[in-house]
Write an enzyme that holds these catalytic residues in place. Structure first.
Site, PDB file in Angstrom:
ATOM      1  N   ALA A 197      33.647  32.409  29.929  1.00 24.47           N
ATOM      2  CA  ALA A 197      34.858  33.239  29.992  1.00 24.47           C
ATOM      3  C   ALA A 197      35.080  33.590  31.454  1.00 24.47           C
ATOM      4  O   ALA A 197      34.167  33.510  32.268  1.00 24.47           O
ATOM      5  CB  ALA A 197      34.685  34.510  29.162  1.00 24.47           C
ATOM      6  N   CYS A 198      36.281  33.977  31.804  1.00 25.20           N
ATOM      7  CA  CYS A 198      36.590  34.244  33.210  1.00 25.20           C
ATOM      8  C   CYS A 198      35.684  35.341  33.757  1.00 25.20           C
ATOM      9  O   CYS A 198      35.205  36.217  33.022  1.00 25.20           O
ATOM     10  CB  CYS A 198      38.068  34.594  33.380  1.00 25.20           C
ATOM     11  SG  CYS A 198      38.480  36.330  33.214  1.00 25.20           S
ATOM     12  N   LEU A 199      35.443  35.297  35.058  1.00 24.49           N
ATOM     13  CA  LEU A 199      34.497  36.206  35.696  1.00 24.49           C
ATOM     14  C   LEU A 199      34.884  37.676  35.549  1.00 24.49           C
ATOM     15  O   LEU A 199      34.023  38.559  35.598  1.00 24.49           O
ATOM     16  CB  LEU A 199      34.352  35.850  37.181  1.00 24.49           C
ATOM     17  CG  LEU A 199      33.772  34.462  37.476  1.00 24.49           C
ATOM     18  CD1 LEU A 199      33.796  34.195  38.974  1.00 24.49           C
ATOM     19  CD2 LEU A 199      32.354  34.340  36.933  1.00 24.49           C
ATOM     20  N   SER A 200      36.169  37.944  35.355  1.00 25.60           N
ATOM     21  CA  SER A 200      36.614  39.332  35.192  1.00 25.60           C
ATOM     22  C   SER A 200      35.984  39.985  33.970  1.00 25.60           C
ATOM     23  O   SER A 200      35.843  41.214  33.912  1.00 25.60           O
ATOM     24  CB  SER A 200      38.136  39.393  35.067  1.00 25.60           C
ATOM     25  OG  SER A 200      38.757  38.913  36.231  1.00 25.60           O
ATOM     26  N   SER A 201      35.599  39.175  32.994  1.00 25.39           N
ATOM     27  CA  SER A 201      35.021  39.716  31.762  1.00 25.39           C
ATOM     28  C   SER A 201      33.635  40.312  31.993  1.00 25.39           C
ATOM     29  O   SER A 201      33.066  40.919  31.089  1.00 25.39           O
ATOM     30  CB  SER A 201      34.949  38.623  30.695  1.00 25.39           C
ATOM     31  OG  SER A 201      34.043  37.601  31.079  1.00 25.39           O
TER      32      SER A 201
END
Length: 273
Positions: free
Chosen positions: A174-178
């Site tokens: 999942a994207c790093l922001s998660s």
């Protein structure tokens, strides 16, 4: 409903679309979808990958390589989430802002390429967790053919393996922001710390990795079966030293191990709406 029936349903649904732009990240789901769509529609399919600070370079390189291997037209766009108003504040519906920006840009690419439909790789399992990005997909008429064919992650891995796709057993991503708790600001420096830490653990041989950024604290999640590797004191020291060099002051291991959407565990049902 057999897995072969689901696959045939997927192919039939894609065939009806005539042309498609695939939101392609290089992960298990979008790679499988791209391969099937390309098999069915040939050069009427394009793959669109968005580069940003939340998308690791290793993922981009793998996506690019696969697109080249199967001969699909691959278009790379820039979709910098941190430039989206409201995103960096990291609200609980953060993914809505991201997906709306992404699908809007892919829609423009599709229009310029005379492609009718936009497809994403959401599968049946995604309906079982908090996924605000799905609302953006719905608003922009993005189709999720894997979900429509009742394919879950296990089905997709099994079919990918039978098709010889090397992503069949690729760890979920999942994207790093998660990795940043809701309400904590997302910054470029935090994303760089997360990417560097996760890459280090991957280089050490871990397969499923998350490094959650809790301020000065790094909370490491690895797959349950990989937790025992940390009984090695030398390995622990090596990980601590590297993550402190990256910028964390404290390095911890989540004893429960990796699980999908662990950051959503603190949300109330009201916050998910």
């Amino acid at each position: 409903m057999s897995i072969d029936y689901k696959l045939n349903m997927l192919k039939d649904n894609i065939r009806k679309l005539k042309s498609a732009a695939i939101a392609y990240s290089g992960g298990v789901d979008s790679t499988f979808l791209l391969k099937v769509a390309h098999d069915v529609l040939g050069d009427k399919v394009i793959a669109v990958t968005a580069k940003s600070s939340t998308y690791p370079e290793r993922e981009f390189k793998e996506a690019k390589q696969f697109a080249e291997e199967i001969g699909v037209k691959h278009i790379v766009i820039v979709s910098e989430e941190l430039d989206i108003e409201g995103f960096s504040k990291n609200p609980t519906n953060r993914c809505y802002f991201c997906k709306k920006e992404l699908f809007t840009k892919i829609k423009e690419v599709a229009r310029e390429s005379n492609v009718e439909k936009i497809l994403d790789g959401s599968n049946l399992d995604d309906t079982r967790d908090y996924r605000p990005g799905m609302e953006a997909a719905k608003e922009l008429d993005v189709i999720s053919p894997l979900k429509e064919a009742n394919l879950d992650k296990e089905d997709i891995r099994e079919l990918s393996k039978s098709m010889g796709l090397r992503t069949w057993n690729k760890p979920s991503f999942a994207c790093l922001s998660s990795r940043v708790p809701y309400g904590s600001e997302i910054t470029t420096s935090k994303l760089e710390m997360i990417e560097g830490s996760e890459q280090f653990l991957l280089d050490l041989g871990f397969r499923q990795v998350r490094v959650r950024h809790h301020g000065d604290i790094a909370r490491i999640e690895v797959s349950p079966e990989e937790r025992k590797k940390f009984f090695n004191v030398e390995l622990m020291d090596k990980v601590v030293d590297r993550l402190k060099d990256i910028g964390f002051k404290y390095v911890t291991l989540d004893l429960f191990g990796y699980r999908t959407g662990s950051m959503n565990e603190v949300l109330t049902e009201k916050e998910k709406k």
